[in-house]
Design a protein around this motif. Structure first.
Motif, PDB file in Angstrom:
ATOM      1  N   ALA A 148      24.268 -10.567  56.292  1.00 39.67           N
ATOM      2  CA  ALA A 148      25.310 -10.931  55.327  1.00 39.67           C
ATOM      3  C   ALA A 148      24.823 -10.734  53.891  1.00 39.67           C
ATOM      4  CB  ALA A 148      25.747 -12.376  55.555  1.00 39.67           C
ATOM      5  N   LEU A 149      23.568 -11.078  53.617  1.00 36.16           N
ATOM      6  CA  LEU A 149      23.001 -10.836  52.280  1.00 36.16           C
ATOM      7  C   LEU A 149      22.990  -9.345  51.947  1.00 36.16           C
ATOM      8  CD1 LEU A 149      19.896 -13.208  51.981  1.00 36.16           C
ATOM      9  CD2 LEU A 149      22.031 -13.344  50.700  1.00 36.16           C
ATOM     10  N   ALA A 150      22.570  -8.522  52.923  1.00 42.50           N
ATOM     11  CA  ALA A 150      22.535  -7.075  52.716  1.00 42.50           C
ATOM     12  C   ALA A 150      23.937  -6.523  52.492  1.00 42.50           C
ATOM     13  CB  ALA A 150      21.869  -6.386  53.909  1.00 42.50           C
ATOM     14  N   ASP A 151      24.927  -7.039  53.219  1.00 40.77           N
ATOM     15  CA  ASP A 151      26.317  -6.599  53.042  1.00 40.77           C
ATOM     16  C   ASP A 151      26.804  -6.891  51.634  1.00 40.77           C
ATOM     17  OD1 ASP A 151      26.553  -5.636  55.612  1.00 40.77           O
ATOM     18  OD2 ASP A 151      27.450  -7.464  56.420  1.00 40.77           O
ATOM     19  N   ILE A 152      26.540  -8.116  51.151  1.00 35.28           N
ATOM     20  CA  ILE A 152      26.968  -8.484  49.797  1.00 35.28           C
ATOM     21  C   ILE A 152      26.260  -7.616  48.765  1.00 35.28           C
ATOM     22  CG2 ILE A 152      26.834 -10.325  48.058  1.00 35.28           C
ATOM     23  CD1 ILE A 152      27.422 -12.325  50.257  1.00 35.28           C
ATOM     24  N   GLY A 153      24.956  -7.380  48.968  1.00 40.11           N
ATOM     25  CA  GLY A 153      24.202  -6.556  48.025  1.00 40.11           C
ATOM     26  C   GLY A 153      24.725  -5.132  47.964  1.00 40.11           C
ATOM     27  N   GLU A 154      24.997  -4.535  49.130  1.00 39.48           N
ATOM     28  CA  GLU A 154      25.462  -3.147  49.150  1.00 39.48           C
ATOM     29  C   GLU A 154      26.848  -3.005  48.529  1.00 39.48           C
ATOM     30  OE1 GLU A 154      25.798   0.295  52.510  1.00 39.48           O
ATOM     31  OE2 GLU A 154      27.222  -1.345  52.511  1.00 39.48           O
ATOM     32  N   ILE A 155      27.754  -3.923  48.895  1.00 39.37           N
ATOM     33  CA  ILE A 155      29.124  -3.822  48.400  1.00 39.37           C
ATOM     34  C   ILE A 155      29.165  -4.039  46.886  1.00 39.37           C
ATOM     35  CG2 ILE A 155      30.016  -6.192  48.564  1.00 39.37           C
ATOM     36  CD1 ILE A 155      31.721  -3.265  50.254  1.00 39.37           C
ATOM     37  N   ASN A 156      28.264  -4.898  46.366  1.00 38.94           N
ATOM     38  CA  ASN A 156      28.193  -5.099  44.912  1.00 38.94           C
ATOM     39  C   ASN A 156      27.560  -3.915  44.196  1.00 38.94           C
ATOM     40  OD1 ASN A 156      29.340  -7.627  44.011  1.00 38.94           O
ATOM     41  ND2 ASN A 156      27.819  -8.668  45.264  1.00 38.94           N
ATOM     42  N   ALA A 157      26.690  -3.194  44.873  1.00 35.74           N
ATOM     43  CA  ALA A 157      26.083  -2.007  44.267  1.00 35.74           C
ATOM     44  C   ALA A 157      27.042  -0.828  44.227  1.00 35.74           C
ATOM     45  CB  ALA A 157      24.812  -1.624  45.030  1.00 35.74           C
ATOM     46  N   LEU A 158      28.023  -0.816  45.145  1.00 39.25           N
ATOM     47  CA  LEU A 158      28.927   0.331  45.259  1.00 39.25           C
ATOM     48  C   LEU A 158      30.258   0.138  44.536  1.00 39.25           C
ATOM     49  CD1 LEU A 158      28.619   1.616  48.939  1.00 39.25           C
ATOM     50  CD2 LEU A 158      28.096   2.872  46.850  1.00 39.25           C
ATOM     51  N   ILE A 159      31.032  -0.856  44.954  1.00 43.08           N
ATOM     52  CA  ILE A 159      32.449  -0.901  44.587  1.00 43.08           C
ATOM     53  C   ILE A 159      32.705  -1.263  43.121  1.00 43.08           C
ATOM     54  CG2 ILE A 159      34.645  -2.077  45.069  1.00 43.08           C
ATOM     55  CD1 ILE A 159      34.064  -1.863  47.977  1.00 43.08           C
TER      56      ILE A 159
END
Length: 323
Positions: free
Chosen positions: A74-85
């Motif tokens: 879940a931490l990785a998901d939040i990090g990736e989505i914040n880096a992209l969108i």
């Protein structure tokens, strides 16, 4: 003396643009609807993964090896989505496709770092399921909170080192012709291909990253499930087999939502030669959609998390009735 002059002249020829120009999102038909979908995806990804993190952090019954893995996913998901969108939304809302050189390197680091954490977390969760089903008597000896904490510490350090190397090697390149990136973020491949000087080391890093974070984890996960299915054949009753297999359903769905879209995009690119717009849309969706689906998969397929959410809603409904 000549070698000093040669190295000095080579360093002078290194040209870093002040800005990069991200052109992968330009010229997409009906782009407004696409960006609206991205915003909805971002909103539900942040809310869903934040709820999963809070539930695991606050409920002591979930402080177990399996849920340490889910917490990190879940931490990785939040990090990736914040880096992209957010960067993609900034391009749409303010019509600004420029990004500074240093900001571009930072964007590249965080996207690849959190994406690699997703891949390795799924691998660690596969290890958890493999030991639980194939070696159940040794599970608590091999898989416990301490061992999981050590595994994830090693994964974080390893991923940070490898991705930092990949990003730092970009600074060796000279961009003397074009600063236009044909992608939707500061993607490693499209950037190093813009270089005027030797980019063989960057090619090697691209191959290493693809192997380490996509091919190798998927192969190991497939092999672990072959071992799991072999172990299931030794269980005499169908009820026992289904009960053991049910514990793997959530993980299998997570593996499918992460790896399948990425491989479909790359195979389509190789076999069908997708247009640039189609490639950008498919690749961005392959990275943006799984973080939204992951918390839904765990809520629907994990009895412990479902029970906690039902208790919260039940308590709130009782409180509202009593008032």
């Amino acid at each position: 003396m000549s070698s000093i002059n040669a190295s000095f002249s080579q360093s002078i020829l290194i040209v870093h643009p002040e800005y990069f120009f991200i052109i992968g999102l330009s010229g997409i038909p009906y782009s407004t609807y696409y960006y609206i979908f991205l915003f909805i995806t971002y909103f539900f990804s942040i809310i869903g993964n934040s709820i999963v993190i809070l539930i695991i952090a606050l409920d002591r019954n979930l402080h177990s090896p399996k849920y340490i893995g889910v917490f990190n996913l879940a931490l990785a998901d939040i990090g990736e989505i914040n880096a992209l969108i957010p960067n993609m939304m900034r391009t749409f809302l303010f019509n600004s496709q420029y990004i500074s050189f240093n900001a571009c390197l930072a964007n590249m680091f965080f996207v690849f770092f959190f994406s690699s954490m997703q891949s390795f977390t799924l691998l660690v969760l596969a290890y958890d399921r493999f030991i639980a089903i194939c070696l159940p008597l040794r599970y608590h000896a091999l898989v416990n909170n301490t061992s999981m904490a050590l595994i994830f510490t090693a994964v974080y350090v390893f991923n940070c080192t490898v991705v930092s190397m990949m990003v730092s090697f970009i600074t060796r390149l000279s961009f003397c012709e074009s600063n236009m990136i044909p992608s939707y973020f500061c993607d490693h491949g499209p950037i190093y291909r813009l270089a005027c000087n030797d980019n063989s080391l960057n090619k090697f890093m691209a191959f290493l990253i693809a192997s380490l974070y996509f091919i190798v984890p998927l192969v190991i996960i497939v092999l672990s499930y072959l071992g799991i299915f072999l172990a299931l054949t030794k269980i005499t009753s169908w009820e026992g087999r289904l009960k053991a297999l049910k514990t793997c359903v959530s993980h299998l769905l997570l593996v499918g939502t992460f790896f399948l879209p990425i491989f479909c995009v790359y195979f389509s690119q190789l076999l069908l030669s997708l247009s640039p717009n189609a490639r950008v849309i498919c690749t961005s969706l392959a990275y943006a959609v799984p973080p939204m689906l992951n918390p839904i998969i765990y809520v629907l397929n994990t009895a412990e998390i479902k029970d906690i959410i039902q208790k919260v809603f039940r308590n709130r409904s009782v409180e509202s009735i009593s008032k």
